[in-house]
Design a protein around this motif. Structure first.
Motif, PDB file in Angstrom:
ATOM      1  N   ASP A  59       4.222   7.842   6.242  1.00  0.00           N
ATOM      2  CA  ASP A  59       5.550   7.422   6.215  1.00  0.00           C
ATOM      3  C   ASP A  59       6.269   7.166   7.715  1.00  0.00           C
ATOM      4  O   ASP A  59       7.512   6.476   7.627  1.00  0.00           O
ATOM      5  CB  ASP A  59       6.515   8.461   5.480  1.00  0.00           C
ATOM      6  N   LYS A  67       7.821   0.477   4.027  1.00  0.00           N
ATOM      7  CA  LYS A  67       8.893   1.127   2.745  1.00  0.00           C
ATOM      8  C   LYS A  67      10.093   0.493   2.695  1.00  0.00           C
ATOM      9  O   LYS A  67      10.874   0.643   1.853  1.00  0.00           O
ATOM     10  CB  LYS A  67       8.947   2.614   3.397  1.00  0.00           C
ATOM     11  N   ARG A  80      -6.428   0.573   2.391  1.00  0.00           N
ATOM     12  CA  ARG A  80      -6.401   1.896   1.803  1.00  0.00           C
ATOM     13  C   ARG A  80      -7.080   2.862   2.540  1.00  0.00           C
ATOM     14  O   ARG A  80      -8.011   2.582   2.998  1.00  0.00           O
ATOM     15  CB  ARG A  80      -7.001   1.658   0.286  1.00  0.00           C
ATOM     16  N   SER A  82      -6.431   7.602   2.837  1.00  0.00           N
ATOM     17  CA  SER A  82      -5.899   8.628   2.048  1.00  0.00           C
ATOM     18  C   SER A  82      -4.395   9.121   2.219  1.00  0.00           C
ATOM     19  O   SER A  82      -3.724   9.519   1.431  1.00  0.00           O
ATOM     20  CB  SER A  82      -6.466  10.081   2.634  1.00  0.00           C
ATOM     21  N   ASP A  83      -3.886   8.465   3.326  1.00  0.00           N
ATOM     22  CA  ASP A  83      -2.404   8.451   3.443  1.00  0.00           C
ATOM     23  C   ASP A  83      -1.733   7.036   3.384  1.00  0.00           C
ATOM     24  O   ASP A  83      -0.612   6.767   3.976  1.00  0.00           O
ATOM     25  CB  ASP A  83      -2.171   9.072   4.868  1.00  0.00           C
ATOM     26  N   SER A  84      -2.133   6.123   2.687  1.00  0.00           N
ATOM     27  CA  SER A  84      -1.678   4.807   2.708  1.00  0.00           C
ATOM     28  C   SER A  84      -0.685   4.637   1.244  1.00  0.00           C
ATOM     29  O   SER A  84      -0.808   3.533   0.723  1.00  0.00           O
ATOM     30  CB  SER A  84      -2.675   3.675   2.817  1.00  0.00           C
ATOM     31  N   TRP A  85      -0.263   5.646   1.180  1.00  0.00           N
ATOM     32  CA  TRP A  85       0.646   5.696  -0.253  1.00  0.00           C
ATOM     33  C   TRP A  85       1.705   4.636  -0.370  1.00  0.00           C
ATOM     34  O   TRP A  85       1.964   4.361  -1.539  1.00  0.00           O
ATOM     35  CB  TRP A  85       1.156   7.221  -0.688  1.00  0.00           C
ATOM     36  N   ASP A  88       0.094   1.322  -1.082  1.00  0.00           N
ATOM     37  CA  ASP A  88      -0.418   1.434  -2.546  1.00  0.00           C
ATOM     38  C   ASP A  88       0.728   1.238  -3.464  1.00  0.00           C
ATOM     39  O   ASP A  88       0.704   0.425  -4.549  1.00  0.00           O
ATOM     40  CB  ASP A  88      -1.204   2.822  -2.770  1.00  0.00           C
ATOM     41  N   GLU A  89       1.608   1.754  -3.335  1.00  0.00           N
ATOM     42  CA  GLU A  89       2.827   1.775  -4.185  1.00  0.00           C
ATOM     43  C   GLU A  89       3.492   0.397  -4.237  1.00  0.00           C
ATOM     44  O   GLU A  89       3.681  -0.036  -5.316  1.00  0.00           O
ATOM     45  CB  GLU A  89       4.051   2.724  -3.934  1.00  0.00           C
TER      46      GLU A  89
END
Length: 230
Positions: A59, A67, A80, A82-85, A88-89
């Protein structure tokens, strides 16, 4: 007297307006100019096109910028992990556009812009979806795809040391895309851990000559940023 050293990040970044195309250095968090990104967020610009190897981690840094919704499109090679949320969202919600570029092609196209080349032929991507609609050519027994340069209005990069002429040296792998991005942008803003007197940098160690840098901003490293670039 040439003096590209600036103390006020906000004043330097105020040149960036809505709709700007910005290259941001870094391979993951290594070499990412986090403080420049935070200041860019505070500036409140929007509709940005960002060029980076990744699409943000966790974040913070680039992910934090995504964001905010300020980025319309991202051009990268590794969106992409593991921590690219955050990415992704946004992507699955249709809130950000992605141009996927193989990593070698990304570097090559940025280099082409910095060197003033019109376009380059590369074998990477031939025969895949990434080559659809692009010019192909068979050269010396191999198939190639025509790729055009990637340039930017601004480049935000991070270096270890700089002088008032804008000459830069980097710290190990934190160098990554910094040198070629500096060459491919109209205006390069470099975040450095230390500003040194002119002549203190060994000319044989200078990676980015000052001709490619317009602003140098010194930001003292914290324990967290030191760990990130190790």
């Amino acid at each position: 007297m040439i003096n590209k050293a600036d103390k006020n990040i906000t004043d330097v970044l105020s040149q960036i307006k809505d709709g700007a195309t910005i290259m941001i250095g870094g391979f993951g968090t290594a070499g990412q100019p986090a403080e420049l990104i935070d200041a860019l967020i505070d500036l409140g610009v929007k509709d940005l096109v960002i060029i980076n190897n990744n699409a943000g981690n966790g974040d913070h840094g680039l992910a934090k910028l995504l964001k905010t919704g300020a980025v319309r499109k991202i051009i990268c090679s590794f969106p992409r992990q593991s921590d690219s949320w955050v990415f992704d969202e946004l992507y699955h919600a249709g809130k950000i556009e992605l141009e996927l570029v193989p990593q070698g092609n990304l570097a090559c196209r940025i280099q082409a812009a910095g060197m003033g080349l019109g376009a380059v032929y590369t074998p990477t991507g031939f025969g895949t979806l990434l080559a659809e609609g692009k010019e192909m050519r068979h050269i010396d027994g191999k198939d190639y795809v025509l790729e055009y340069p990637i340039k930017a209005d601004f480049a935000l990069i991070k270096a270890d040391k700089g002088d008032r002429w804008g000459n830069l040296v980097y710290r190990k792998s934190a160098r990554n895309f910094g040198p070629i991005m500096a060459m491919a942008a109209d205006i390069t803003i470099a975040q450095v851990s230390k500003t040194v007197e002119l002549g203190k940098l060994d000319p044989e160690h200078i990676i980015t000559p000052g001709i490619f840098v317009q602003h140098v901003v010194q930001i003292e490293p914290t324990s967290s940023t030191t760990a990130a670039i190790a």
